[in-house]
Write a protein that holds these residues in place. Structure first.
Motif, PDB file in Angstrom:
ATOM      1  N   MET A   1     -15.182 -18.030 -33.254  1.00  0.00           N
ATOM      2  CA  MET A   1     -14.446 -17.317 -32.202  1.00  0.00           C
ATOM      3  C   MET A   1     -15.542 -16.735 -30.968  1.00  0.00           C
ATOM      4  SD  MET A   1     -11.299 -17.766 -32.923  1.00  0.00           S
ATOM      5  CE  MET A   1     -10.476 -16.536 -31.637  1.00  0.00           C
ATOM      6  N   GLU A   2     -16.689 -17.437 -30.955  1.00  0.00           N
ATOM      7  CA  GLU A   2     -17.486 -17.146 -29.854  1.00  0.00           C
ATOM      8  C   GLU A   2     -17.030 -17.804 -28.659  1.00  0.00           C
ATOM      9  OE1 GLU A   2     -20.147 -15.108 -29.557  1.00  0.00           O
ATOM     10  OE2 GLU A   2     -19.798 -14.658 -31.815  1.00  0.00           O
ATOM     11  N   LYS A   3     -16.985 -17.290 -27.561  1.00  0.00           N
ATOM     12  CA  LYS A   3     -16.313 -17.779 -26.386  1.00  0.00           C
ATOM     13  C   LYS A   3     -16.794 -18.808 -25.689  1.00  0.00           C
ATOM     14  CE  LYS A   3     -13.874 -13.542 -25.172  1.00  0.00           C
ATOM     15  NZ  LYS A   3     -13.359 -12.434 -24.064  1.00  0.00           N
ATOM     16  N   TYR A  21     -13.546 -22.160 -29.899  1.00  0.00           N
ATOM     17  CA  TYR A  21     -12.577 -21.390 -28.945  1.00  0.00           C
ATOM     18  C   TYR A  21     -12.255 -21.947 -27.637  1.00  0.00           C
ATOM     19  CZ  TYR A  21     -11.662 -16.869 -26.673  1.00  0.00           C
ATOM     20  OH  TYR A  21     -10.900 -15.984 -26.122  1.00  0.00           O
ATOM     21  N   LEU A  41      -4.227 -17.767 -34.700  1.00  0.00           N
ATOM     22  CA  LEU A  41      -5.417 -17.305 -34.018  1.00  0.00           C
ATOM     23  C   LEU A  41      -4.889 -16.457 -32.594  1.00  0.00           C
ATOM     24  CD1 LEU A  41      -8.154 -19.927 -34.584  1.00  0.00           C
ATOM     25  CD2 LEU A  41      -7.898 -17.572 -35.611  1.00  0.00           C
ATOM     26  N   ASN A  84      -2.030 -15.111 -31.808  1.00  0.00           N
ATOM     27  CA  ASN A  84      -1.376 -14.103 -32.221  1.00  0.00           C
ATOM     28  C   ASN A  84      -2.269 -12.653 -32.762  1.00  0.00           C
ATOM     29  OD1 ASN A  84       1.592 -15.243 -33.540  1.00  0.00           O
ATOM     30  ND2 ASN A  84       1.142 -14.786 -31.466  1.00  0.00           N
ATOM     31  N   GLN A  85      -3.565 -13.132 -33.419  1.00  0.00           N
ATOM     32  CA  GLN A  85      -4.464 -12.389 -33.911  1.00  0.00           C
ATOM     33  C   GLN A  85      -5.498 -12.123 -32.561  1.00  0.00           C
ATOM     34  OE1 GLN A  85      -6.366 -14.369 -37.188  1.00  0.00           O
ATOM     35  NE2 GLN A  85      -4.884 -13.918 -38.476  1.00  0.00           N
ATOM     36  N   HIS A  86      -5.804 -12.841 -31.689  1.00  0.00           N
ATOM     37  CA  HIS A  86      -6.972 -12.513 -30.991  1.00  0.00           C
ATOM     38  C   HIS A  86      -6.613 -12.344 -29.538  1.00  0.00           C
ATOM     39  CE1 HIS A  86      -9.762 -12.667 -34.251  1.00  0.00           C
ATOM     40  NE2 HIS A  86      -9.086 -13.830 -34.494  1.00  0.00           N
ATOM     41  N   MET A  87      -5.497 -12.992 -29.041  1.00  0.00           N
ATOM     42  CA  MET A  87      -5.125 -13.113 -27.595  1.00  0.00           C
ATOM     43  C   MET A  87      -4.009 -12.598 -26.967  1.00  0.00           C
ATOM     44  SD  MET A  87      -6.394 -16.971 -27.007  1.00  0.00           S
ATOM     45  CE  MET A  87      -7.934 -17.564 -27.133  1.00  0.00           C
ATOM     46  N   VAL A 101     -11.231 -16.812 -42.454  1.00  0.00           N
ATOM     47  CA  VAL A 101     -10.446 -16.744 -41.465  1.00  0.00           C
ATOM     48  C   VAL A 101     -10.491 -18.160 -40.702  1.00  0.00           C
ATOM     49  CG1 VAL A 101     -11.130 -14.358 -41.049  1.00  0.00           C
ATOM     50  CG2 VAL A 101     -12.528 -16.167 -40.139  1.00  0.00           C
ATOM     51  N   GLU A 122      -0.287 -10.950 -29.277  1.00  0.00           N
ATOM     52  CA  GLU A 122       0.365 -11.019 -30.579  1.00  0.00           C
ATOM     53  C   GLU A 122       1.786 -11.393 -30.146  1.00  0.00           C
ATOM     54  OE1 GLU A 122       0.258  -6.891 -31.645  1.00  0.00           O
ATOM     55  OE2 GLU A 122       1.444  -6.228 -30.037  1.00  0.00           O
ATOM     56  N   LYS A 127      -8.541 -21.737 -26.386  1.00  0.00           N
ATOM     57  CA  LYS A 127      -8.162 -21.043 -25.128  1.00  0.00           C
ATOM     58  C   LYS A 127      -7.177 -22.140 -24.451  1.00  0.00           C
ATOM     59  CE  LYS A 127      -8.480 -17.719 -22.116  1.00  0.00           C
ATOM     60  NZ  LYS A 127      -8.538 -18.351 -20.886  1.00  0.00           N
TER      61      LYS A 127
END
Length: 449
Positions: free
Chosen positions: A221-223, A228, A334, A336-339, A179, A341, A232
């Motif tokens: 992907m830990e905030k 990350y 990333l 699109n996948q996690h925040m 990933v 789309e 962000k």
């Protein structure tokens, strides 16, 4: 009376004919700018990738420079300085060779070897040949013969730089199960371009990884992770910029430095490419601006283009070596996948891994070379992008322009901060190395600069 007039008429005719035979062909820096501009125009039409475009600029410039270095004691040959370049054939005295004319002919001939649309360069060449031949046929033929001889020498040298071999190497394999690794991005989902560019023979580098940068922050992907936070940051900056509208300073900067030859536009069921210059071509344009502003003569103009294009070419080799080593995923994938789309970056993501930023590395290297040539705090108005519908931007120095080019990638939503900041340092370190490696100006006190 008649006996006096007739000899005078004959003498005048003889003098006129002799003057015509002895008239030198006039070649100026603008003639060389025109040849470089034609190469840029053809590269845009042929859609060459940024790394390949850097190669297309460098070799023809070196061909022209080597001729100038033979004729002008202010300049030093690159033979023995750049990898595997042997001295060009000597320019024989008494052959009526015009060095600048021969240099321009060599530039066009080597350029023609490296592009697809040869007919465009042939059309320019033939139109110039006709005019030169009319002015002084003997000088033209002697200069042409020597220019083509040098072009053949440079073509034999460039044919051994591993470029042809990389054309047959396998495509880049996408590791979708990992990933953190790069994946093709919308809208065209192109394969990663030039995954083997680190195998191209460099001009000055000891190896492609000589300026291997620090690795990017570890993927997570830990905030609370550094990675990350950088992801962000790209998203937050994009949202903030978008809220300001298309006429914001950040959007202008992003678009000005876009220089993506792979922009795809979709209208209904139709997809087509919007042709643009490459990052290297933009900096070659800046070299032209600086040469014109300083009223540089033909020889100094060739020198400026050559030194800058060598720095750019080696910067691409260094950058692409890291891109396919770290093989880092782009922000767009990333986000699109996690925040979000539906999120889209302001600029279209180019088709290769993220780290380090190519614009940042190349801009750092080019700015370092140009600063060495024209000085620090060299203010200029950059009109390179006017032809593509973008306004002029003004800079107080080449380094300021490089910093703006680097941060433009974050404004555009296509790079993380580490790729930008570490990338521009990578480029500047490499640029300093190139400057230290090459002696192109004769430092003898007897030479007038």
């Amino acid at each position: 009376m008649k006996k006096t007039i007739i000899p005078l008429i004959v003498a005048a005719l003889v003098f006129s004919c002799q003057s015509g035979k002895e008239q030198d062909i006039e070649i100026s820096a603008e003639d060389f700018h025109g040849s470089v501009d034609k190469v840029t125009e053809i590269m845009i039409h042929d859609i060459f990738s940024p790394p390949v475009a850097s190669r297309i600029f460098a070799y023809p410039n070196i061909a022209a420079y080597e001729i100038i270095a033979q004729a002008n004691d202010a300049y030093v040959s690159l033979a023995g300085q750049v990898h595997e370049l042997e001295p060009i054939p000597p320019m024989e005295s008494g052959k009526n060779i015009h060095p600048q004319l021969a240099a321009l002919i060599a530039h066009m001939e080597v350029s023609k070897e490296l592009i697809f649309s040869e007919d465009w360069m042939i059309a320019l060449r033939d139109s110039l040949y006709a005019g030169w031949k009319e002015v002084n046929e003997a000088q033209f033929e002697a200069s042409k013969s020597y220019g083509l001889q040098v072009a053949d020498h440079i073509k034999a040298w460039l044919s051994k730089d591993n470029y042809n071999q990389t054309r047959t190497m396998p495509k880049f394999t996408v590791l979708t199960e990992d990933v953190s690794r790069w994946q093709p991005t919308p809208p065209s989902y192109m394969d990663g371009i030039e995954p083997h560019w680190n195998k191209i023979r460099s001009f000055t580098l000891d190896s492609a990884e000589q300026f291997k940068p620090l690795p990017p922050p570890p993927f997570s992907m830990e905030k609370d992770s550094d990675f990350y936070k950088e992801l962000k940051e790209v998203y937050d900056i994009s949202v903030e910029i978008t809220s300001k509208g298309d006429d914001s300073e950040e959007v202008e900067i992003a678009k000005f430095w876009d220089c993506n030859p792979y922009v795809s536009t979709t209208r209904g069921h139709l997809m087509f490419a919007t042709k643009k210059i490459t990052p290297g071509a933009h900096w070659i344009g800046i070299a032209k601006i600086a040469a014109r502003k300083t009223k540089s003569d033909f020889d100094r103009t060739v020198f400026a283009y050559t030194k800058t294009s060598i720095a750019i070419a080696d910067a691409f080799i260094s950058c692409w070596d890291e891109k396919y080593r770290s093989n880092l995923i782009r922000p767009e994938t990333l986000i699109n996948q996690h925040m979000d789309e539906n999120w889209q970056p302001i600029l279209q993501t180019p088709p290769f891994p993220e780290y380090t930023s190519g614009h940042s590395v190349v801009s750092g290297a080019a700015a370092t070379a140009l600063t060495d040539i024209f000085g620090d705090n060299f203010a200029f108005d950059d009109d390179t992008e006017v032809a593509y519908g973008l306004p002029i931007r003004s800079f107080s120095s080449f380094n300021q322009a490089a910093d703006e080019a680097a941060i433009s990638r974050m404004y555009g939503g296509i790079h993380y901060r580490a790729a930008v900041e570490i990338g521009v340092k990578q480029g500047r370190d490499l640029g300093k190395f190139v400057l230290g490696k090459l002696q192109m100006k004769n430092k003898s006190p007897e030479v007038t600069h």
